[in-house]
Motif scaffolding. Structure first.
Motif, PDB file in Angstrom:
ATOM      1  N   THR A 579       0.815  -1.176  -0.174  1.00 38.61           N
ATOM      2  CA  THR A 579      -0.048   0.115   0.120  1.00 38.61           C
ATOM      3  C   THR A 579       1.120   1.273   0.208  1.00 38.61           C
ATOM      4  O   THR A 579       0.237   2.457  -0.106  1.00 38.61           O
ATOM      5  N   ARG A 603      -5.386   5.553  -4.101  1.00 34.82           N
ATOM      6  CA  ARG A 603      -6.925   4.664  -3.969  1.00 34.82           C
ATOM      7  C   ARG A 603      -7.165   4.835  -2.356  1.00 34.82           C
ATOM      8  O   ARG A 603      -8.183   4.788  -2.009  1.00 34.82           O
ATOM      9  N   SER A 604      -6.111   4.287  -1.427  1.00 41.32           N
ATOM     10  CA  SER A 604      -6.469   4.326   0.108  1.00 41.32           C
ATOM     11  C   SER A 604      -5.331   4.973   0.349  1.00 41.32           C
ATOM     12  O   SER A 604      -4.305   4.868   0.186  1.00 41.32           O
ATOM     13  N   TYR A 608       1.034   6.324  -2.631  1.00 41.64           N
ATOM     14  CA  TYR A 608       1.049   5.538  -3.964  1.00 41.64           C
ATOM     15  C   TYR A 608       2.266   5.764  -4.864  1.00 41.64           C
ATOM     16  O   TYR A 608       3.140   6.455  -4.509  1.00 41.64           O
ATOM     17  N   TRP A 640      -4.253  -2.115  -7.960  1.00 43.50           N
ATOM     18  CA  TRP A 640      -5.224  -1.176  -8.582  1.00 43.50           C
ATOM     19  C   TRP A 640      -4.441  -0.339  -9.411  1.00 43.50           C
ATOM     20  O   TRP A 640      -3.323   0.470  -9.030  1.00 43.50           O
ATOM     21  N   LYS A 642      -4.480   3.500 -11.892  1.00 42.29           N
ATOM     22  CA  LYS A 642      -5.362   4.591 -12.511  1.00 42.29           C
ATOM     23  C   LYS A 642      -4.647   4.898 -13.800  1.00 42.29           C
ATOM     24  O   LYS A 642      -3.279   5.254 -13.607  1.00 42.29           O
ATOM     25  N   GLY A 676     -11.169   6.492 -12.905  1.00 42.70           N
ATOM     26  CA  GLY A 676     -10.538   6.034 -11.681  1.00 42.70           C
ATOM     27  C   GLY A 676      -9.908   4.832 -11.306  1.00 42.70           C
ATOM     28  O   GLY A 676      -9.581   4.224 -12.355  1.00 42.70           O
ATOM     29  N   TYR A 677      -9.656   4.190 -10.325  1.00 38.99           N
ATOM     30  CA  TYR A 677      -8.696   3.275 -10.122  1.00 38.99           C
ATOM     31  C   TYR A 677      -9.456   1.734 -10.514  1.00 38.99           C
ATOM     32  O   TYR A 677     -10.642   1.933 -10.275  1.00 38.99           O
ATOM     33  N   GLN A 679      -9.122  -2.358 -10.679  1.00 38.49           N
ATOM     34  CA  GLN A 679      -8.226  -3.644 -10.181  1.00 38.49           C
ATOM     35  C   GLN A 679      -7.920  -4.478 -11.355  1.00 38.49           C
ATOM     36  O   GLN A 679      -8.523  -4.726 -12.184  1.00 38.49           O
ATOM     37  N   ASP A 711      -1.397   1.144  -6.695  1.00 35.71           N
ATOM     38  CA  ASP A 711      -1.707   1.335  -5.275  1.00 35.71           C
ATOM     39  C   ASP A 711      -2.308  -0.014  -4.913  1.00 35.71           C
ATOM     40  O   ASP A 711      -2.773  -0.956  -5.769  1.00 35.71           O
ATOM     41  N   GLU A 712      -2.023  -0.534  -3.902  1.00 39.73           N
ATOM     42  CA  GLU A 712      -2.615  -1.817  -3.058  1.00 39.73           C
ATOM     43  C   GLU A 712      -2.271  -2.915  -3.799  1.00 39.73           C
ATOM     44  O   GLU A 712      -3.128  -3.714  -4.305  1.00 39.73           O
TER      45      GLU A 712
END
Length: 716
Positions: A579, A603-604, A608, A640, A642, A676-677, A679, A711-712
């Motif tokens: 992350t 994303r969270s 990132y 993820w 974008k 947006g992001y 997966q 991200d993630e």
């Protein structure tokens, strides 16, 4: 040195220094050579020689810009030239775009004595391109937006349209047309604090903001240097506090002029005798003696240690003003007027001047930073800016060898602070605010506190770990990783920092970049395989920035050492920090890819990976090795993604490839643009039970930009 220091292709251009040839950068010092190179490796230069070197660099600017692959609307303006003992040159340039100044456009080009470009350090990588330089907002609109966004002052105001200047903001990966506004109001630096606010010229959104007074704030305990010799000038039958031996530095009495105009009532100190002050505040001359002595010692330190002649290395002294304002618990350097200012303190400290020796060294060093790397006074670069002044303010204190103020690694210990000091380099967090160790949130901390990371590094590099008494004060070199090691000595550590600041750092350098710059500087000065370079890496690891290099004194394994049987499944680790909330931990990046910049969104969380987005030929990579792929089930990689782009259509011009052990398993491009992001999943069944290297490899073509945000990331 950062990515793109080695230019992608050889470019020939006729320069006054000779034919320009581009080669991969390498250390100019012999491997394993630990002999000191005086002056941080730089030659002493007269003002005339430096001026001619800058003029030569200006004549070569257009060819240099082409060699660097800059765009046709960009121009380079030479700012400074440093020449190594072997004739190699480090040319620092600012750049403009269609006549507009570029924030974050500075760069350093490294050349051999015959003009061969060996590398470069750019605050903004690649060419700058902006679709339109006509702003949607007026200067007055920008000023109003700046007042709204200003965080560090109360009752903020500007000079309306006269207070905002159109320029290009290139601190992020995607340059933006912006306004830089100067906002004034009451703040930490006093009732006339000045703050720079950068706003988007289209939307008015805040892009950055920072104080313009780079200051050391606190209470003073009166005259601190005791009885000293100072340089003065005889004028007719009298004397003035004009120091001809140090560039004509003049100390003025501000006569309590307001901080907003500290020269309003200023006058020179003059008298018929050449005896100044009485050691107490009952004489206005006493604070001037402190300032004159401190500035002279700072000048001498830079001259005798690094062959540097004054703040701008041009032999010119900067005027200084004491007794500024009323109740001002502050001292500061202001590059706009090339001046230094010292307040008288307040009732909190018995109205004693803020003119201690390390304060003078600190403030004058802000000028040196402005003249070299010009580290932006916000985020991690702002912490490095403050750390630089603390480092050299401390070194000036050691250099002066004043019995009344012996050298130590406490900052402002003569200023009668309630805790006995302002900051401690050996243990920064002891003040309850400063950071001793790097964290992912370091860039969001006040620069006077994030400076603790750089201060702590310098102390450990100089002195090593363990308890010591220095200058009569207790010091304890603790680390963030429980490591123990010896230091290289304060003079060597300072030479490494100065060379890194002067030759390799740029306005956007962060702590990771500072590590790279100091390792290169240590290699230049002492050799690639030197203990000095190794211990510099140990000191960075000890404050949470990167890992230590292999000990050059450790023998390499014998080639006959048996290797594990190929049939034995290799061991490895789970993918770490997918992350990015622990910053760069676990990852290897070719540039400053992992970020918490607010110019894009994670994303969270707040961190990132931002890959590509240059709008020019570029490559980047982000990787992690020794990852154990599960041996059961159907292992897969998920992340993820974008994608935003200036390209159009379905042709893949700019790509992001996912590679495992060098094999491309998936490719994404500008054609995968999304709002947006999204997966993404990659099958890893072919790598069951294996230890692998995961890599995200980005490539961008010559025109139009594509940004890939990742991200993630997880493997399971």
């Amino acid at each position: 040195m950062n990515r793109k220091n080695a230019l992608a292709a050889a470019v020939a251009a006729a320069l006054a220094l000779g034919s320009v040839t581009v080669v991969a950068p390498q250390s100019t010092a012999a491997a394993g050579n630990s002999a000191a190179r005086p002056g941080a490796g730089f030659q002493a230069m007269t003002a005339d020689a430096r001026g001619e070197a800058i003029r030569t660099a200006d004549r070569n600017a257009a060819a240099t810009a082409r060699a660097l692959g800059l765009g046709p609307d960009e121009r380079l303006v030479a700012k400074d030239v440093l020449i190594d003992a072997d004739g190699a040159r480090h040319v620092r340039y600012d750049r403009t775009y269609r006549g507009l100044s570029v924030i974050g456009g500075d760069l350093v080009v490294h050349l051999t004595a015959d003009g061969t470009i060996t590398g470069s350090d750019l605050a903004h990588q690649g060419a700058i391109r902006i679709a339109d330089t006509t702003p949607k907002l007026t200067a007055a609109d920008a000023s109003a937006a700046a007042v709204k966004h200003a965080k560090h002052v109360r009752n903020a105001k500007t000079k309306g349209s006269d207070g905002s200047t159109l320029m290009v903001y290139a601190v992020g990966k995607v340059p933006v047309l912006a306004y830089r506004s100067t906002v004034t109001g009451a703040g930490e630096a006093g009732p006339a604090t000045r703050q720079a606010v950068i706003v988007d010229a289209s939307s008015g959104a805040a892009l950055d903001q920072y104080e313009l007074h780079q200051n050391i704030t606190g209470t003073g305990n009166g005259v601190t240097v005791g009885q000293v010799s100072i340089e003065t000038t005889q004028s007719g039958s009298g004397y003035t506090l004009t120091d001809a031996a140090h560039g004509g530095t003049i100390v003025y009495d501000s006569y309590n002029s307001p901080q907003s105009n500290p020269r309003q009532n200023a006058r020179t100190f003059s008298k018929t005798t050449n005896s100044w002050g009485n050691g107490t505040t009952s004489s206005r001359e006493s604070a001037a003696v402190d300032a004159s002595y401190g500035l002279a010692k700072t000048w001498d330190y830079y001259k005798n240690s690094f062959n540097r002649s004054g703040i701008r290395n041009d032999g010119r002294g900067a005027p200084a003003y004491v007794h500024v304002d009323t109740g001002l618990l502050n001292a500061f350097y202001d590059d706009d007027c090339f001046c230094m200012f010292f307040g008288d303190g307040s009732s909190q400290n018995g109205n004693t001047p803020v003119t201690a020796l390390d304060v003078a060294g600190h403030e004058m060093s802000h000028g040196v930073t402005a003249a070299t790397a010009n580290l932006t006074y916000s985020g991690e670069s702002g912490g490095l800016n403050e750390a630089t002044s603390d480092i050299f303010g401390t070194m000036v204190e050691f250099y002066a060898d004043n019995t009344g103020d012996p050298g130590d690694y406490y900052i402002g210990e003569k200023l009668n602070m309630s805790g006995g000091y302002m900051r401690r380099m050996d243990n920064p967090s002891a003040d309850g605010n400063s950071l001793s160790c790097w964290t992912s949130g370091a860039g969001s901390v006040d620069v006077h506190y994030s400076s603790g990371i750089g201060n702590h590094f310098f102390y450990l590099a100089a002195e090593g770990t363990g308890a010591k008494t220095i200058g009569g004060r207790s010091h304890n070199g603790t680390t963030c990783n429980n490591d123990t090691f010896t230091g290289i000595g304060k003079d060597k550590a300072a030479a490494v920092w100065y060379r890194a600041l002067s030759a390799y750092m740029t306005s956007t350098t962060n702590y990771s970049g500072a590590r790279t710059a100091t390792l290169q500087a240590a290699a230049d000065l002492y050799g690639t395989n030197s203990q000095e370079r190794y211990l510099v890496s140990k000191a960075w690891a000890a404050v949470g920035v990167g890992t230590a290099l292999p000990d050059p004194g450790t023998p390499t394994p014998s080639p006959s050492t048996p290797t594990p049987s190929p049939s034995t499944p290799p061991s490895g680790n789970a993918l770490t920090n997918g992350t990015f909330e622990q910053g760069t931990s676990g990852w290897t990046q070719s540039d400053d890819i992992i970020t918490n910049s607010t110019l894009q969104l994670a994303r969270s969380g707040s961190w990132y990976a931002w890959m590509m987005g240059y709008g020019a030929d570029a490559v980047e990579s982000l990787s992690q090795s020794n990852i154990a792929v599960p041996s059961a089930g159907t292992p897969k990689l998920t992340f993820w993604l974008k994608v935003t782009t200036q390209e159009s259509g379905s042709t893949a011009y700019d790509t992001l490839k996912v590679k495992v052990n060098g094999t491309t398993l998936a490719t994404y491009s500008n054609a995968n643009a999304s709002s947006g992001y999204v997966q993404r999943t990659v099958d890893l069944s072919a790598y069951k039970g294996q230890t692998v290297k995961l890599e995200f490899a980005g490539t961008e073509d010559t025109y139009l930009s594509t940004v890939f945000l990742v991200d993630e990331i997880a493997i399971g």
